[in-house]
Motif scaffolding. Structure first.
Motif, short mmCIF file in Angstrom:
data_model
loop_
_atom_site.label_atom_id
_atom_site.label_comp_id
_atom_site.label_asym_id
_atom_site.label_seq_id
_atom_site.Cartn_x
_atom_site.Cartn_y
_atom_site.Cartn_z
N ILE A 1 0.34 7.12 -2.81
CA ILE A 1 0.83 6.52 -4.05
C ILE A 1 2.20 7.07 -4.42
O ILE A 1 3.15 6.31 -4.66
CB ILE A 1 -0.16 6.75 -5.20
N ILE A 2 2.32 8.39 -4.47
CA ILE A 2 3.58 9.02 -4.91
C ILE A 2 4.77 8.58 -4.05
O ILE A 2 5.84 8.28 -4.60
CB ILE A 2 3.43 10.55 -4.96
N PRO A 3 4.66 8.53 -2.71
CA PRO A 3 5.82 8.08 -1.93
C PRO A 3 6.32 6.68 -2.34
O PRO A 3 7.53 6.41 -2.24
CB PRO A 3 5.29 8.08 -0.49
N LYS A 4 5.44 5.81 -2.81
CA LYS A 4 5.85 4.47 -3.22
C LYS A 4 6.41 4.45 -4.64
O LYS A 4 7.05 3.47 -5.04
CB LYS A 4 4.67 3.51 -3.10
N PHE A 5 6.16 5.52 -5.41
CA PHE A 5 6.66 5.61 -6.78
C PHE A 5 7.92 6.47 -6.89
O PHE A 5 8.42 6.66 -8.01
CB PHE A 5 5.57 6.22 -7.69
N LEU A 6 8.43 7.01 -5.81
CA LEU A 6 9.59 7.89 -5.88
C LEU A 6 10.75 7.20 -6.60
O LEU A 6 11.04 6.03 -6.37
CB LEU A 6 10.03 8.32 -4.48
N GLY A 7 11.41 7.97 -7.47
CA GLY A 7 12.47 7.43 -8.32
C GLY A 7 11.94 6.87 -9.61
O GLY A 7 12.72 6.60 -10.55
N ARG A 8 10.60 6.73 -9.73
CA ARG A 8 9.98 6.18 -10.93
C ARG A 8 8.91 7.12 -11.48
O ARG A 8 8.03 6.70 -12.23
CB ARG A 8 9.39 4.80 -10.64
N ILE A 9 9.00 8.40 -11.08
CA ILE A 9 8.09 9.44 -11.57
C ILE A 9 8.90 10.46 -12.36
O ILE A 9 9.85 11.04 -11.83
CB ILE A 9 7.37 10.15 -10.41
N TYR A 10 8.54 10.66 -13.60
CA TYR A 10 9.22 11.65 -14.44
C TYR A 10 8.56 13.00 -14.26
O TYR A 10 7.33 13.12 -14.22
CB TYR A 10 9.16 11.21 -15.90
#
Length: 246
Positions: free
Chosen positions: A197-206
């Motif tokens: 999940i996190i690799p696909k959200f990179l740049g959109r995780i605070y």
């Protein structure tokens, strides 16, 4: 604000301790990790918690039966492990819409959940998730992050031998409906938050940095350090009702 406590894992690195006790019930100065988290969560004003179960579920059920918050806790059995992402989606169906606090119950942390939520509310507009961060003394065993100037997670190095820093994923997250919707669209058997999940959200995780104590109780050495670094009185302080409601 609702919460999911991830408590189904085998705790293989903590064997032989976890041969007879689930990792979420490993005690620190006599207090099980799960009890510490339940106190922190409910004292912060969160009204409902889901706990997932798989490995050695009966001791967890017994603890919950005597909990002062038992009427506000839902237990979710996973006969086959869904992966952390799959469990989040299952919990969402039980709890309804976001925001959802997701916590790995094998951490010992002084995180202020009220402050964490306030930072989530004020996150950059494009972020669908807020991740708690801490400085680790064992970066090779953690997900090490790199941030941009807005404290957004742009890279994460998951358990590599020579990571480029010590700022690590604390495995505590907040997701609103948008992030949960996107996670649900990716859902499949065994979906893992850290690796899929996190690799696909990179740049959109605070990224929110924990200013106090945090340790992953995942190995005998980290458990020993927690006992050295903390006292019983400090553990009780972590559980005190000193945070205003969320």
């Amino acid at each position: 604000m609702r919460a999911l406590l991830l408590a189904a894992g085998f705790g293989k690195r903590l064997r032989p301790i976890t041969n007879t006790i689930p990792k979420c019930l490993v005690p620190i100065h006599g207090v099980p990790l799960l009890e510490i988290w339940l106190a922190k969560i409910f004292h912060s004003g969160i009204t409902r918690v889901v706990i997932n179960l798989h490995y050695l579920p009966d001791p967890v059920k017994k603890i919950i039966e005597t909990s002062p918050w038992r009427a506000q806790i839902d237990l979710f059995d996973e006969p086959v492990l869904l992966g952390t992402g799959g469990t989040v989606i299952a919990a969402r169906k039980l709890l309804g819409g976001g925001p959802l606090l997701v916590v790995h119950a094998d951490n010992l942390s002084s995180i202020n959940l009220r402050a964490f939520y306030a930072e989530h509310i004020n996150r950059p507009k494009n972020c669908v998730m807020t991740m708690a961060l801490f400085y680790t003394d064992a970066p090779q065993y953690c997900g090490i992050v790199e941030l941009d100037q807005q404290n957004r997670v742009i890279l994460m190095h998951e358990k590599i031998e020579e990571p480029p820093g010590k700022l690590a994923n604390a495995a505590i997250y907040i997701l609103d409906s948008e992030g949960l919707d996107q996670m649900e669209a990716m859902e499949g058997h065994g979906v893992d938050i850290s690796t899929q999940i996190i690799p696909k959200f990179l740049g959109r995780i605070y990224g929110y940095q924990i200013t106090g104590y945090h340790r992953d109780i995942g190995s005998p050495s980290s458990l020993s350090k927690a006992h050295q670094e903390m006292t019983h009185s400090k553990i009780i302080e972590l559980m005190a009702p000193n945070q205003r409601a969320l």
